[in-house]
Motif scaffolding. Structure first.
Motif: not given
Length: 648
Positions: A364-366, A409-411, A602-604
């Motif tokens: 859930g990273l940016g 923060r995540a997601r 939820n990978a980047g």
């Protein structure tokens, strides 16, 4: 005849002097009315000059005729040095580029539709080509879609195949291994006719039998060359005769550029019926008109061993063919091939090592690409939401830390806007969804707050489009229900505005910009995963549904490469996914690609140069810190360093 009363004078130095002065004005920013934002670099120029040499920019400026101020054009995927070289060319008619930048200049010229520059760069690459660089040059020309350069390279490879086959790039091409059983007293035809039969056999496997090319490459394929000169699938065995079945008719003839006959059950119908439901656009166009199958070159290396380079379904491949006489017993077991050619070398023999992993596992990273580096921010693991930010340099395969975000923060998702990174919303793991956002300035290595969202939002899509930041969809405060909300943020006025809502509620959707439109892909409505896709037109503030994906997924990553959307991994409601698919907006259709080395939800995902990167995520059991990369020209994922770092 010119009347004697006319004054005629030609100042030979005037043009050169004027051109030099105009270029000096450009470099000093005087009288400039267009700003090119290229990967965080700002280049000033004069609209009229650029419109004269670039049909692409002419179209943009012509559609912006109501603008009386300075035009802004953003390129996040071009090399600033290459664009500067093209600007100098536009003003001086002189093209001067270091040899290391020629491919970048070619790519920028293709984007700007500067055909003369493309031709000059292509000719230069051809002049520098040798057996060591032929494959990489061909991959580049294929990605660029340059048929002229491709034909020149293929002609070179035909003459120097054995030398080319010894090079590193050749060794890493995907390989199709064939064992051909010959009926008694038969010999294989000459190379050209032989591989014409091989290509037709591959086409038949893919389109009639519904096979995947990657499956064909997983093990040695058994074929049978019959007395009536047909190449047949060796799995059809008449055991009591000890021979391959010759009852299988070789009646389906695949001819490039010619659609199958409409009488009876056509091959198009066979293909669509074997693969399940397809979109109308996909089923109405014969695949033989869309995919490239091409024989390039071959050599007979021993009495019964052949080496061939060919394009199979658009993928450059090596075909390794070994022939032997008809066996006395049924040859149902997979044969052991002679490893006589150097391209059988294993990865460890090529000096490949696993790509360096991040310091922290993150899901859930940016992620974003900025100045040729991969930025991975925040996310969560089993313990906490993170505020740390890591930066990956592909040249030395190293991760380093940059300034951390102000808020864990995540997601959430990250976007690049006017050379800066923006993150909005998400979750800190301890309270409701966040409304706060922040922006990162790479020049000062600092994060600063931006005005808050109007609503707290988690799992929203974030995208930059037309120098504006968009936040789309997301979860409600309970995290269970998708939102239709779409908001836009002007980084100059620092004001949020409402946009038209989505057609379908969705959270954990993949969001990106492509050719002036914003795409929202998949996601979930409540926890029901979606395969639907919506496209936003900023000109009239409207959303429209387009062709759906093949696989419903939420938490997927998305990247834009060569004018297409690549959607990577995600979660289908039951399992984390390895599968990848690509969307072609020209055809409004999706097709499956090679799968990742491991499942990732939820990978980047981001693009570095001509390589797509996937990092972190969750595989269904573990949080990941690993990195893997995708090579579009070979449709392969790899978690090894050698080719990636050398291409950076």
């Amino acid at each position: 005849m010119i009347p004697k009363s006319y004054l005629i004078f030609e100042d030979e130095s005037f043009l050169d002097s004027t051109v030099a002065k105009m270029n000096a004005l450009r470099k000093s920013g005087q009288f400039c009315d267009v700003r090119l934002q290229v990967c965080g670099h700002e280049l000033m120029a004069h609209r009229a000059v650029l419109a004269c040499c670039s049909p692409y920019l002419f179209e943009i400026f012509n559609s912006d005729i109501e603008s009386n101020g300075v035009s802004h054009v953003t390129f996040e995927d071009l090399n600033p040095e290459a664009v500067e070289i093209l600007l100098n060319y536009a003003y001086t008619a002189q093209l001067r580029a270091d040899k290391e930048l020629v491919k970048e200049v070619y790519s920028a010229a293709k984007r700007l539709k500067m055909e003369r520059v493309k031709q000059i760069c292509g000719d230069y690459l051809l002049s520098k080509m040798d057996s060591q660089s032929a494959i990489s040059f061909r991959n580049f020309a294929s990605v660029m879609g340059d048929g002229r350069v491709l034909s020149e390279i293929d002609a070179y490879i035909q003459e120097h195949l054995l030398e080319v086959s010894e090079q590193e790039d050749f060794l890493k091409l995907p390989r199709l291994k064939l064992e051909v059983i010959l009926e008694d007293n038969l010999s294989l035809p000459s190379n050209g006719k032989l591989y014409s039969k091989v290509l037709k056999w591959v086409q038949r496997c893919l389109w009639e039998n519904g096979e995947l090319l990657e499956r064909l490459m997983e093990e040695v394929q058994m074929l049978y060359y019959s007395a009536d000169h047909k190449l047949l699938d060796g799995t059809l065995i008449i055991e009591d005769q000890g021979l391959f079945g010759v009852g299988a008719e070789d009646h389906v003839q695949f001819v490039q550029k010619n659609p199958p006959r409409e009488s009876g059950k056509t091959q198009r119908q066979l293909s669509s019926s074997s693969s399940g439901a397809t979109s109308p656009s996909a089923s109405s166009t014969p695949k033989s008109c869309r995919s490239e199958f091409k024989y390039i070159a071959s050599e007979k290396t021993t009495n019964n061993t052949y080496l061939c380079l060919a394009v199979l379904d658009g993928l450059l491949c090596v075909i390794f063919l070994h022939s032997r006489s008809s066996p006395q017993t049924s040859p149902s077991a997979t044969p052991c091939l002679l490893k006589s050619l150097s391209f059988e070398a294993q990865p460890e023999e090529l000096g490949e090592q696993p790509l360096t992993a991040m310091h922290y596992a993150r899901s859930g990273l940016g992620t974003a690409a900025l100045h040729g580096r991969l930025i991975a921010a925040g996310g969560y693991n089993r313990e906490e939401c993170l505020r740390t930010v890591e930066c990956y340099n592909p040249k030395d395969d190293q991760w380093t830390f940059t300034a951390p975000m102000r808020t864990p923060r995540a997601r959430f998702q990250m976007a690049v806007l006017m050379g800066q990174l923006y993150v909005m919303g998400g979750s800190n793991g301890h309270s409701d969804e966040l409304s706060c956002g922040e922006t990162y300035d790479p020049r000062t290595d600092t994060w600063a707050q931006v005005p808050e969202l109007r609503t707290n939002r988690c799992n929203a899509g974030v995208c930059s489009l037309n120098n504006t930041l968009f936040v789309v969809g997301g979860s409600d405060p309970c995290g269970q229900k998708g939102l239709k909300n779409c908001d836009s943020f002007d980084p100059v006025t620092m004001i949020w505005k409402n946009c038209a809502p989505l057609n379908i509620r969705r959270h954990q959707a993949a969001v990106c910009e492509l050719e002036g439109f914003m795409y929202v892909i998949g996601g979930a409505e409540s926890w029901n995963c979606l395969n639907t896709v919506e496209r936003y037109n900023p000109q009239n503030d409207t959303w429209a549904l387009i062709s759906p994906m093949n696989v419903a997924r939420r938490g997927a990553g998305v990247a834009v490469y060569d004018g297409k959307l690549f959607v990577v991994g995600g979660f289908d409601g039951s399992h984390a996914l390895r599968c990848v698919e690509v969307y072609d907006p020209a055809r409004n259709e999706w097709r499956m690609l090679g799968s990742m080395t491991m499942a990732r939800s939820n990978a980047g995902v981001a693009v570095l140069g001509d390589i797509i990167c996937a990092v972190g995520g969750f595989d269904g059991n573990n949080f990941l810190n690993t990195l893997e990369v995708y090579y579009p020209e070979t449709d392969e994922w790899s978690d090894c360093t050698k080719a990636f770092c050398s291409s950076a």
